[in-house]
Design an enzyme around this catalytic site. Structure first.
Site, mmCIF file in Angstrom:
data_model
loop_
_atom_site.group_PDB
_atom_site.id
_atom_site.type_symbol
_atom_site.label_atom_id
_atom_site.label_comp_id
_atom_site.label_asym_id
_atom_site.label_seq_id
_atom_site.Cartn_x
_atom_site.Cartn_y
_atom_site.Cartn_z
ATOM 1 C CB ILE A 163 6.115 9.091 4.529
ATOM 2 C CG1 ILE A 163 4.620 8.780 4.423
ATOM 3 C CG2 ILE A 163 6.930 7.820 4.649
ATOM 4 C CD1 ILE A 163 4.236 8.093 3.105
ATOM 5 C CD GLU A 198 18.374 7.659 2.573
ATOM 6 O OE1 GLU A 198 17.522 8.528 2.888
ATOM 7 O OE2 GLU A 198 19.194 7.801 1.658
ATOM 8 C CG ASN A 236 9.839 1.435 9.967
ATOM 9 O OD1 ASN A 236 8.778 0.803 10.066
ATOM 10 N ND2 ASN A 236 9.866 2.752 9.848
ATOM 11 C CE1 TYR A 253 7.767 4.076 2.429
ATOM 12 C CE2 TYR A 253 9.622 3.095 3.578
ATOM 13 C CZ TYR A 253 8.683 4.100 3.461
ATOM 14 O OH TYR A 253 8.658 5.125 4.366
HETATM 15 C C1 LIG Z 1 4.753 3.749 7.927
HETATM 16 C C2 LIG Z 1 3.436 4.520 8.091
HETATM 17 C C3 LIG Z 1 3.568 5.876 7.405
HETATM 18 C C4 LIG Z 1 2.298 3.705 7.429
HETATM 19 O O1 LIG Z 1 1.117 4.476 7.513
HETATM 20 P P1 LIG Z 1 -0.328 3.814 7.800
HETATM 21 O O2 LIG Z 1 -1.349 4.841 7.545
HETATM 22 O O3 LIG Z 1 -0.338 3.178 9.143
HETATM 23 O O4 LIG Z 1 -0.355 2.653 6.700
HETATM 24 P P2 LIG Z 1 -1.610 2.124 5.855
HETATM 25 O O5 LIG Z 1 -2.760 1.867 6.748
HETATM 26 O O6 LIG Z 1 -1.823 3.030 4.709
HETATM 27 O O7 LIG Z 1 -1.061 0.698 5.346
HETATM 28 C C5 LIG Z 1 -0.406 0.581 4.084
HETATM 29 C C6 LIG Z 1 0.521 -0.616 4.071
HETATM 30 O O8 LIG Z 1 1.562 -0.457 5.068
HETATM 31 C C7 LIG Z 1 1.925 -1.733 5.591
HETATM 32 N N1 LIG Z 1 1.488 -1.813 6.993
HETATM 33 C C8 LIG Z 1 0.723 -0.911 7.654
HETATM 34 N N2 LIG Z 1 0.564 -1.292 8.949
HETATM 35 C C9 LIG Z 1 1.226 -2.464 9.086
HETATM 36 C C10 LIG Z 1 1.442 -3.344 10.181
HETATM 37 N N3 LIG Z 1 0.953 -3.092 11.400
HETATM 38 N N4 LIG Z 1 2.221 -4.444 9.988
HETATM 39 C C11 LIG Z 1 2.753 -4.696 8.772
HETATM 40 N N5 LIG Z 1 2.584 -3.890 7.673
HETATM 41 C C12 LIG Z 1 1.822 -2.797 7.842
HETATM 42 C C13 LIG Z 1 1.134 -2.744 4.780
HETATM 43 O O9 LIG Z 1 1.903 -3.051 3.608
HETATM 44 C C14 LIG Z 1 -0.099 -1.933 4.399
HETATM 45 O O10 LIG Z 1 -0.758 -2.453 3.253
HETATM 46 P P3 LIG Z 1 -1.892 -3.623 3.455
HETATM 47 O O11 LIG Z 1 -2.938 -3.024 4.352
HETATM 48 O O12 LIG Z 1 -2.372 -3.887 2.073
HETATM 49 O O13 LIG Z 1 -1.202 -4.779 4.108
HETATM 50 C C15 LIG Z 1 3.083 4.672 9.603
HETATM 51 O O14 LIG Z 1 3.132 3.407 10.211
HETATM 52 C C16 LIG Z 1 3.988 5.618 10.368
HETATM 53 O O15 LIG Z 1 3.785 6.827 10.412
HETATM 54 N N6 LIG Z 1 5.050 5.056 11.008
HETATM 55 C C17 LIG Z 1 5.998 5.858 11.796
HETATM 56 C C18 LIG Z 1 6.881 6.689 10.905
HETATM 57 C C19 LIG Z 1 7.642 5.846 9.924
HETATM 58 O O16 LIG Z 1 8.159 4.776 10.256
HETATM 59 N N7 LIG Z 1 7.772 6.359 8.693
HETATM 60 C C20 LIG Z 1 8.525 5.720 7.651
HETATM 61 C C21 LIG Z 1 9.954 6.133 7.770
HETATM 62 S S1 LIG Z 1 10.954 5.481 6.423
#
Ligand SMILES: CC(C)(COP(=O)(O)OP(=O)(O)OC[C@H]1O[C@@H](n2cnc3c(N)ncnc32)[C@H](O)[C@@H]1OP(=O)(O)O)[C@@H](O)C(=O)NCCC(=O)NCCS
Length: 227
Positions: free
Chosen positions: A123, A157, A162, A169
């Site tokens: 994701i 996983e 991270n 999650y």
């Molecule tokens: C993980 C990932 C998919 C989250 O996507 P995103 O669009 O940035 O996330 P969202 O804006 O939808 O945020 C959803 C939740 O994620 C967490 N989150 C997002 N950004 C965060 C930050 N900077 N610090 C802490 N938690 C964070 C929070 O729980 C947040 O919910 P909240 O806003 O109610 O606190 C994105 O950061 C990403 O692509 N990361 C790199 C790839 C990766 O690590 N994938 C997962 C591999 S297991």
């Protein structure tokens, strides 16, 4: 499982979820490069789209192909024309596979369905589009898809370092169920195994529905086409 704070938003979100198709492969490879820069070999999306146990969804801008304007993360993110221009310039400078007037893909989620488990294998969201509810939207869609396909649990996983992904999650009720030692080949980092409770249970459904409503209140209603 906790419900996030809410903030003002428009009625609908700028991004929607739909199944990935062959036209999305180049942009999905870009998303993967952003999200998993050390992944080798890269995902063979063409093969994955034919993989009977795999389902891939993309988060795409809803007015795709109908506008030449920059792909702002979300109308509700407070994005300004200046911000939109900046994003557009970043994508152009990178020679992105996205071109104005074409469909824009901000992220994707891939799930493998094995026996009674839905295993999220990837994701990811483009760097500039993180923090706007797109990752959460895709996780919601993946859980809804797993529910419709009658999976018992959703599992994945995640790197022990991270914390951003782990927060996402945990918000959706995933808990740690074990560790895979030296799981990642680039730096031999351990992986946490995180898994939901039974997604078909009334308790999970109820908490999940609250989170979907909270996402909608915060970011706007988002279309989700799962199949
Ligand atoms: C993980 C990932 C998919 C989250 O996507 P995103 O669009 O940035 O996330 P969202 O804006 O939808 O945020 C959803 C939740 O994620 C967490 N989150 C997002 N950004 C965060 C930050 N900077 N610090 C802490 N938690 C964070 C929070 O729980 C947040 O919910 P909240 O806003 O109610 O606190 C994105 O950061 C990403 O692509 N990361 C790199 C790839 C990766 O690590 N994938 C997962 C591999 S297991």
């Amino acid at each position: 499982m906790s419900v996030s704070r809410q903030s003002p938003n428009p009625d609908t979100m700028s991004y929607a979820v739909r199944p990935m198709d062959e036209r999305d492969m180049a942009q999905s490879a870009e998303v993967e490069q952003d999200a998993f820069p050390t992944l080798f070999p890269p995902t063979a999306f063409r093969r994955e789209l034919r993989n009977k146990i795999a389902r891939y969804l993309v988060a795409n801008r809803k007015d795709e192909g109908k506008t030449n304007s920059a792909p702002a993360p979300s109308e509700s993110s407070g994005s300004t024309p200046l911000f939109n221009r900046l994003v557009s310039n970043i994508l152009r400078r990178r020679n992105s596979a996205w071109q104005p007037g074409q469909e824009f893909v901000a992220g994707f989620v891939g799930t493998w369905y094995m026996v009674d488990e839905a295993h999220i294998v990837a994701i990811g969201v483009r760097n500039e589009f993180r923090g706007f509810g797109i990752g959460e939207l895709m996780l919601i869609a993946a859980i809804e898809q797993a529910t419709q396909l009658e999976s018992r649990v959703v599992t994945l996983e995640v790197r022990v370092s991270n914390f951003v992904a782990q927060n996402l999650y945990k918000k959706f009720g995933f808990t740690e169920r074990g560790v895979r030692k030296s799981y990642y080949t680039d730096n031999r980092e351990d992986a946490l195994i995180m898994t939901t409770d039974t997604i078909q249970s009334p308790e999970f459904s109820c908490q999940f529905e609250e989170l979907v409503q909270a996402h909608q209140s915060r970011w706007g209603r988002a279309e989700r086409m799962l199949f």
